[in-house]
Design a protein around this motif. Structure first.
Motif, mmCIF file in Angstrom:
data_model
loop_
_atom_site.group_PDB
_atom_site.id
_atom_site.type_symbol
_atom_site.label_atom_id
_atom_site.label_comp_id
_atom_site.label_asym_id
_atom_site.label_seq_id
_atom_site.Cartn_x
_atom_site.Cartn_y
_atom_site.Cartn_z
ATOM 1 N N ASP A 15 3.667 -7.785 -6.942
ATOM 2 C CA ASP A 15 3.835 -7.878 -8.384
ATOM 3 C C ASP A 15 4.437 -6.551 -8.877
ATOM 4 O OD1 ASP A 15 3.718 -8.562 -11.010
ATOM 5 O OD2 ASP A 15 1.531 -8.540 -11.161
ATOM 6 N N GLN A 16 5.029 -6.579 -10.067
ATOM 7 C CA GLN A 16 5.531 -5.346 -10.662
ATOM 8 C C GLN A 16 4.346 -4.578 -11.235
ATOM 9 O OE1 GLN A 16 7.737 -5.680 -14.253
ATOM 10 N NE2 GLN A 16 8.875 -3.778 -13.957
ATOM 11 N N ASN A 17 3.981 -3.497 -10.561
ATOM 12 C CA ASN A 17 2.774 -2.765 -10.901
ATOM 13 C C ASN A 17 2.985 -1.299 -10.534
ATOM 14 O OD1 ASN A 17 0.094 -1.524 -10.123
ATOM 15 N ND2 ASN A 17 -0.655 -3.440 -11.001
ATOM 16 N N ASP A 18 2.769 -0.390 -11.498
ATOM 17 C CA ASP A 18 3.021 1.032 -11.256
ATOM 18 C C ASP A 18 2.139 1.601 -10.152
ATOM 19 O OD1 ASP A 18 4.999 1.103 -13.157
ATOM 20 O OD2 ASP A 18 3.676 1.802 -14.772
ATOM 21 N N ALA A 19 0.873 1.184 -10.118
ATOM 22 C CA ALA A 19 -0.030 1.670 -9.078
ATOM 23 C C ALA A 19 0.430 1.207 -7.698
ATOM 24 C CB ALA A 19 -1.456 1.193 -9.357
ATOM 25 N N LEU A 20 0.876 -0.056 -7.607
ATOM 26 C CA LEU A 20 1.381 -0.577 -6.336
ATOM 27 C C LEU A 20 2.652 0.152 -5.917
ATOM 28 C CD1 LEU A 20 0.887 -4.462 -6.296
ATOM 29 C CD2 LEU A 20 0.308 -2.844 -4.488
ATOM 30 N N LYS A 21 3.510 0.453 -6.861
ATOM 31 C CA LYS A 21 4.743 1.185 -6.548
ATOM 32 C C LYS A 21 4.414 2.538 -5.920
ATOM 33 C CE LYS A 21 8.014 1.564 -9.510
ATOM 34 N NZ LYS A 21 8.721 1.793 -10.795
ATOM 35 N N ALA A 22 3.463 3.244 -6.503
ATOM 36 C CA ALA A 22 3.097 4.557 -5.974
ATOM 37 C C ALA A 22 2.459 4.438 -4.599
ATOM 38 C CB ALA A 22 2.143 5.257 -6.942
ATOM 39 N N ALA A 23 1.577 3.433 -4.415
ATOM 40 C CA ALA A 23 0.884 3.268 -3.134
ATOM 41 C C ALA A 23 1.846 2.868 -2.026
ATOM 42 C CB ALA A 23 -0.227 2.234 -3.278
ATOM 43 N N VAL A 24 2.745 1.944 -2.313
ATOM 44 C CA VAL A 24 3.715 1.510 -1.303
ATOM 45 C C VAL A 24 4.631 2.667 -0.913
ATOM 46 C CG1 VAL A 24 5.691 0.002 -0.865
ATOM 47 C CG2 VAL A 24 3.654 -0.922 -1.971
ATOM 48 N N ALA A 25 5.077 3.429 -1.902
ATOM 49 C CA ALA A 25 5.946 4.569 -1.606
ATOM 50 C C ALA A 25 5.238 5.600 -0.739
ATOM 51 C CB ALA A 25 6.416 5.214 -2.909
ATOM 52 N N ALA A 26 3.921 5.772 -0.947
ATOM 53 C CA ALA A 26 3.171 6.761 -0.180
ATOM 54 C C ALA A 26 2.881 6.302 1.243
ATOM 55 C CB ALA A 26 1.858 7.090 -0.897
ATOM 56 N N VAL A 27 2.507 5.031 1.403
ATOM 57 C CA VAL A 27 2.082 4.531 2.712
ATOM 58 C C VAL A 27 3.255 3.999 3.535
ATOM 59 C CG1 VAL A 27 0.553 2.904 3.895
ATOM 60 C CG2 VAL A 27 -0.181 3.962 1.757
ATOM 61 N N PHE A 28 4.224 3.354 2.874
ATOM 62 C CA PHE A 28 5.370 2.750 3.566
ATOM 63 C C PHE A 28 6.687 3.337 3.048
ATOM 64 C CE2 PHE A 28 2.442 -1.138 3.672
ATOM 65 C CZ PHE A 28 1.922 -0.798 4.909
ATOM 66 N N PRO A 29 6.949 4.585 3.321
ATOM 67 C CA PRO A 29 8.172 5.200 2.780
ATOM 68 C C PRO A 29 9.455 4.570 3.308
ATOM 69 C CG PRO A 29 7.134 6.644 4.402
ATOM 70 C CD PRO A 29 6.167 5.537 4.130
ATOM 71 N N GLY A 30 9.401 3.949 4.483
ATOM 72 C CA GLY A 30 10.600 3.339 5.046
ATOM 73 C C GLY A 30 10.725 1.858 4.786
ATOM 74 N N THR A 31 9.805 1.292 4.011
ATOM 75 C CA THR A 31 9.803 -0.151 3.731
ATOM 76 C C THR A 31 10.496 -0.438 2.407
ATOM 77 O OG1 THR A 31 7.786 -0.563 4.999
ATOM 78 C CG2 THR A 31 8.315 -2.134 3.272
ATOM 79 N N ARG A 32 11.279 -1.514 2.372
ATOM 80 C CA ARG A 32 11.937 -1.940 1.125
ATOM 81 C C ARG A 32 10.902 -2.654 0.246
ATOM 82 N NH1 ARG A 32 17.363 -3.415 -0.051
ATOM 83 N NH2 ARG A 32 17.482 -3.832 -2.289
ATOM 84 N N HIS A 33 10.638 -2.096 -0.931
ATOM 85 C CA HIS A 33 9.644 -2.660 -1.842
ATOM 86 C C HIS A 33 10.360 -3.493 -2.899
ATOM 87 C CE1 HIS A 33 6.137 -1.966 -4.913
ATOM 88 N NE2 HIS A 33 6.188 -3.196 -4.436
#
Length: 745
Positions: free
Chosen positions: A293-311
């Motif tokens: 979902d479009q969620n600021d907290a999810l954006k930050a978490a995905v960027a931190a844990v999966f830096p090489g993954t396309r979100h």
């Protein structure tokens, strides 16, 4: 019907010494024999006496007996299982009324599947208890492994721990629910030690977040890690159970459950903990694409844990928010949606999207709406125009009902309690496994019908799985309703394709130099197979085979193979035929080899020797190919491939290791983790402490082998005092009993 059988053991195969009370009794026996061996049966023929009008002759056969007879001009030809099999049982009636075996043909020309015999129509009602998926446990469970309950205090999460509300939240559970969860986890682990679960505790040792995944989810991720959906619908929609799901899709276009979690809140810390835990469970492998979902907290978490993954954001998540976020536009809703859909679906270039977007925003006076601005800022994460280089494998759709994520909706309603969900969790898994087994079964026993003389249909007949082939076939047939006009010529040629079925125009770009083709309908990006508009362009360009880059391995019958599919699809088809033939011969060898201990050892030795020779041969061929590349001065490019090839035949199932020991009930807090290149993280090794009362048991290094891709090592034991360290984001439970959601320090 008289079910008595004279001189017959139902576990044996038909022979000349058998007698039956009636031809129905003979057929009952043949059905039981067929079920034990693994094929379906049919009544082929019967004959009555002209004088007495009694049955005197009957013949029963395998359902694949005979050849398919289909009219060439059939409008809707039905798939047929008939492939010329000769297996049959012919019985006749003596003067004394007894029936005897007149002839019996044992050999089949296809594979037999005893473990899946209940799928055959002739066996579905023979044993209602065994046919009911809710009453039958899976016979083919995945081989055992080791529970990993390792947790990391990730450096990148420290900034998320500064807010007190992130640390103090806890799950709101009914009395006894925590204990029910623990009992479920213990039971699942007892059935298969690969079952993975984890708990996150706050500083008061109360449950904050819980995660678990079964062994099938771990296995599926190895093959289908290209795109994963992280669905928070049940949590954000205020369901009674705060459930979030990791969902993938298999090669039959069926949803696969890659993990479940109960979370306390939508904070960055919660999502980061959960994603990091899931990352560890999956053997430290990150997905190529993750949908949320479009969620600021999810954006930050995905960027931190999966830096090489396309979100990316799932389209239906965005579209369903429009009525609520733009409620004041209700009067002009239809007009707005028409312009909005044209902007996001029919913008061929980024410049075209920009012009349409700002025209839309100005027309409806939306420049000051914060949510609209956030959509524009995140446009690369959800607008199809920006996603030509990825495929969502059907996980991103325009509505929830079309989404594969919705498969849980029939099990989880707004008022479903956690205890009700726990009661049916295993049944949910069995339903999913049963559907996949049925699809695999159909793939073995049915060949799709060709519905046109198109070379594209013939090219992919034995390559795609049935579900994908039917969808692709629909596009091939739909190409006849398309008319194209060349817009410009050159290395990259642009075509305007008119689709008369929906009365829409689409733009298709065809690059003759590198066989790149792209359509503005974005079917390949969202579904993973070419659309009718691209197909008609290929036809008119004199190209009569789908370029290999547009045949995704994940949709093929070779999806579960550890080898990449060849660019020559004829080789894929040949491989499928060879695979089927070897399986059939292996079953025959199994039947003969199991007759005695001596024949068993002979068969086992032959299999071991054949496997060794095949592995050595394939290794030598692959190494020779790599050496050729090195000679061509591309050693650096293939360095990682060489490393993989040296290990790819190291099957852990062929090695002897010590028996896995039992572990504690939940996660262990580990020290901080060093980030290294890519998405891999180095995990400290967990050693053994004898005589400790914290729930840990001594483990050997070989006991920590969980999956082919999971080779995590642990180096030191976490002291008991760490469980009281409130500054650590990971707290763990070691008690064997949970009282509600509160655990003793």
């Amino acid at each position: 019907m008289d079910s008595s059988i004279v001189m017959v053991n139902t576990n044996s195969e038909p022979n000349d010494e058998m007698e039956f009370e009636s031809h129905e009794t003979a057929y009952t026996f043949y059905k039981e024999y067929a079920k034990s061996v693994g094929f379906g049966t049919a009544k082929l023929s019967s004959r009555r006496s002209r004088s007495s009008k009694e049955f005197i002759d009957a013949k029963f056969s395998c359902i694949r007996y005979g050849n398919k007879q289909q009219s060439d001009d059939a409008i809707n030809p039905r798939p047929s299982p008939k492939i010329g099999c000769k297996a049959s049982l012919h019985v006749k009636r003596r003067q004394d009324g007894k029936w005897y075996v007149y002839s019996f043909v044992k050999e089949h020309n296809h594979e037999l599947l005893p473990a899946q015999a209940h799928f055959f129509r002739s066996h579905r009602n023979s044993d209602p208890l065994s046919n009911d998926v809710r009453m039958r446990r899976r016979k083919n469970s995945t081989a055992g492994g080791k529970l990993f309950s390792a947790y990391q205090n990730v450096d990148c999460l420290e900034n998320f721990m500064n807010r007190q509300q992130d640390k103090g939240r806890s799950l709101v559970l009914e009395p006894g629910n925590a204990q029910l969860l623990l009992e479920l986890f213990m039971h699942m682990q007892e059935e298969n030690p690969k079952f993975f679960y984890a708990v996150d505790l706050n500083e008061e040792h109360r449950l904050r977040n819980v995660f678990w995944v079964d062994s099938k989810g771990l296995e599926d991720f190895c093959y289908f890690s290209d795109v994963v959906s992280f669905d928070t619908t049940y949590f954000t929609s205020k369901y009674k159970i705060p459930l979030v799901l990791f969902i993938g899709v298999n090669h039959h276009m069926q949803p696969t459950l890659l993990g479940c979690a109960l979370i306390a809140d939508e904070s960055v810390f919660t999502f980061a903990w959960l994603l990091q835990t899931w990352f560890i469970a999956m053997g430290e492998r990150a997905p190529q694409v993750i949908l949320t979902d479009q969620n600021d907290a999810l954006k930050a978490a995905v960027a931190a844990v999966f830096p090489g993954t396309r979100h990316c954001f799932c389209l239906w998540h965005v579209l369903e928010k429009i009525p609520k976020q733009l409620e004041f536009l209700s009067t002009w809703h239809d007009s707005f949606m028409e312009k909005f859909n044209k902007c996001i679906y029919q913008s061929w270039t980024e410049d075209q999207f920009e012009k349409r977007w700002w025209k839309l925003v100005d027309r409806f006076k939306l420049r000051d709406i914060k949510w609209v601005q956030s959509l524009y800022d995140d446009r690369a994460s959800w607008v199809p125009t920006f996603m030509r280089d990825i495929s969502f494998a059907g996980l991103s759709t325009s509505s929830r009902s079309e989404s594969l994520n919705s498969f849980f909706d029939k099990y989880v309603q707004v008022d479903t309690s956690l205890s009700e969900f726990i009661e049916q969790y295993q049944l949910i898994l069995e339903d999913r496994h049963e559907e996949e087994a049925k699809a695999n079964f159909d793939a073995w026993h049915e060949t799709p019908e060709l519905k046109s003389p198109s070379p594209f249909e013939k090219q992919l007949l034995l390559v795609y799985t049935h579900e994908i082939y039917q969808k692709f076939q629909f596009e091939v047939l739909g190409a006849s309703a398309c008319h194209l006009k060349k817009e410009n010529d050159g290395v990259i040629t642009t075509y305007d394709v008119k689709d008369f079925e929906n009365n829409q125009n689409y733009m298709v770009e065809w690059n003759t130099s590198n066989s790149d083709i792209c359509c503005s309908c974005h079917l390949f990006e969202y579904k993973g197979y070419l659309c009718r508009h691209a197909i008609v362009v290929l036809q008119m360009s004199g190209v009569f085979s789908i370029p290999p880059k547009y045949i995704l391995k994940r949709w093929t019958n070779a999806a579960l193979s550890k080898y990449p599919i060849s660019e020559k699809l004829e080789e894929v088809q040949s491989k499928v035929r060879r695979f089927n033939d070897l399986c059939r011969r292996a079953i025959i060898l199994g039947e003969e080899g199991s007759l005695s201990q001596e024949s068993y050892y002979m068969a086992l030795g032959a299999l071991s020797e054949a496997l060794k020779q095949c592995v050595n041969f394939n290794n030598s061929v692959e190494n020779a190919a790599l050496a050729t590349h090195v000679d061509c001065n591309v050693e650096e490019e293939y360095q990682s491939t060489t490393t993989t090839s040296n290990d790819k035949f190291s099957d852990p199932k062929m090695k002897t290791g010590k028996k896995a020991a039992r572990t504690g009930v939940a996660a262990r807090s580990l020290g901080s983790v060093e980030n290294i290149e890519g998405n891999k993280r180095k995990v400290p090794q967990l050693g053994a402490v004898s005589g400790s009362n914290d729930g840990f048991q001594q483990m050997e290094p070989n006991d920590l082998r969980s999956h082919n891709a999971m080779q995590m090592q642990f180096h030191s034991m976490v002291p008991a005092t760490m469980f009281h360290n409130v500054s650590s984001p990971f707290h763990t439970a070691t008690s064997t009993h949970l009282h509600d959601n509160h655990l003793p320090p």
